[in-house]
Scaffold this active site. Structure first.
Site, PDB file in Angstrom:
ATOM      1  N   HIS A   1      39.095  34.801  39.017  1.00  6.75           N
ATOM      2  CA  HIS A   1      39.314  36.226  39.258  1.00  6.75           C
ATOM      3  C   HIS A   1      39.420  36.564  40.738  1.00  6.75           C
ATOM      4  CE1 HIS A   1      34.879  36.573  39.866  1.00  6.75           C
ATOM      5  NE2 HIS A   1      35.214  37.614  40.599  1.00  6.75           N
TER       6      HIS A   1
ATOM      7  N   ASP B   1      36.011  31.080  33.972  1.00  5.74           N
ATOM      8  CA  ASP B   1      36.299  31.577  35.322  1.00  5.74           C
ATOM      9  C   ASP B   1      36.066  30.463  36.351  1.00  5.74           C
ATOM     10  OD1 ASP B   1      36.991  33.337  37.303  1.00  5.74           O
ATOM     11  OD2 ASP B   1      35.128  34.499  37.240  1.00  5.74           O
TER      12      ASP B   1
ATOM     13  N   SER C   1      31.535  36.230  44.611  1.00  2.00           N
ATOM     14  CA  SER C   1      32.292  35.529  43.574  1.00  2.00           C
ATOM     15  C   SER C   1      32.916  34.245  44.105  1.00  2.00           C
ATOM     16  CB  SER C   1      33.403  36.433  43.029  1.00  2.00           C
ATOM     17  OG  SER C   1      32.874  37.545  42.363  1.00  2.00           O
TER      18      SER C   1
END
Length: 278
Positions: A69, A116, A222
């Site tokens: 992402h 992910d 992230s």
């Protein structure tokens, strides 16, 4: 005499300070400079400067692992910076790379961030140094993932609070793994939480009866690693709409579930699959 406008401004600033030092703080501390030499900062061009956007970590001399992402639509000119502690200061340890190839897991779901995991092939091998080095990651059959209650650690240049305050220097946090059953509860993440995920944070109580301070990853962290006993076991993925919520701990992708895809993408030859080219 102080005007009413200035008094209101002062009150607003005081209130903001209370908020940012209360539930919004993600906890953690500044890391010892270059004590985590595997950390990568994925940066996007903003005018004449580069701006931190996501994290990552070095797993081989030309490879960085991160989250899908972070770059769902491709690199689009982003750079990978290694050997950084401060994002703004000149550091002779920094190495800046172009992204030669980006491999996003083909089964990534934008609905719940399942699968992910992404791999970046840098435009050249890294120069291994005290400030830039690889970190081992957990492979299928190579060990066990942390049990509920285990202390794990993560790091990044992500937001310090829900107001978007970003640090200049690398932060680290020591947090605890929650049980799968708790993270799967309807008041936590429900069916969004899959077998490919770990969730973790830490509640720190004080002695004054206040609400617990929550140590958690946040926006901008992230793609960074979740480590257990010095081995990367997870990738910082997502959590709640706001960071630091008791029932919305950080979610991390379990790396060992992707050993076959990682090896195939990187062209790794295993003992069971010897090179037949000779």
């Amino acid at each position: 005499m102080v005007s009413k406008k200035l008094l209101l401004l002062g009150s607003a600033l005081f209130l903001a300070a209370l908020i940012s030092h209360g539930e919004g703080i993600m906890g953690g501390r500044e890391a010892v400079p270059h004590s985590r030499p595997y950390m990568a900062s994925i940066q996007v061009q903003e005018g004449e400067n580069l701006k931190h956007e996501c994290g990552g970590f070095v797993i081989a001399d030309q490879w960085v692992m991160t989250a899908v992402h972070c770059m769902p639509n491709g690199p689009n000119g982003r750079k990978v910076v290694l050997g950084a502690h401060s994002l703004s200061e000149h550091e002779s340890t920094k190495q800046i790379f172009d992204i030669l190839e980006l491999y996003n897991h083909p089964d990534f779901s934008s609905l719940n961030y399942d699968n992910d995991v992404a791999l970046i092939k840098l435009d050249r091998p890294v120069n291994i140094s005290d400030a830039v080095a690889t970190v081992s990651f957990l492979r299928a059959g190579g060990g066990t993932n942390p049990d509920p209650g285990a202390e794990v650690e993560t790091a990044g240049w992500g937001s310090l609070d829900n107001l978007g305050l970003r640090p200049d220097k690398l932060k680290e946090a020591f947090i605890e793994v929650l049980s799968f059953s708790k993270c799967r509860r309807a008041d936590y993440f429900g069916r969004k939480f899959t077998d490919n995920m770990i969730c973790a944070h830490k509640l720190v109580q004080d002695n004054c009866g206040n609400s617990p301070r929550i140590v958690d990853s946040c926006d901008g962290d992230s793609g960074g690693p979740l480590l257990y006993n010095g081995v990367a076991v997870g990738i910082t993925s997502n959590g709640g709409k706001k960071c630091g919520q008791i029932k919305k701990p950080g979610i991390y992708t379990i790396i060992s579930h992707y050993t076959e895809w990682i090896d195939s993408t990187m062209g790794v030859q295993t003992a069971a699959e010897p090179d037949q080219s000779s």
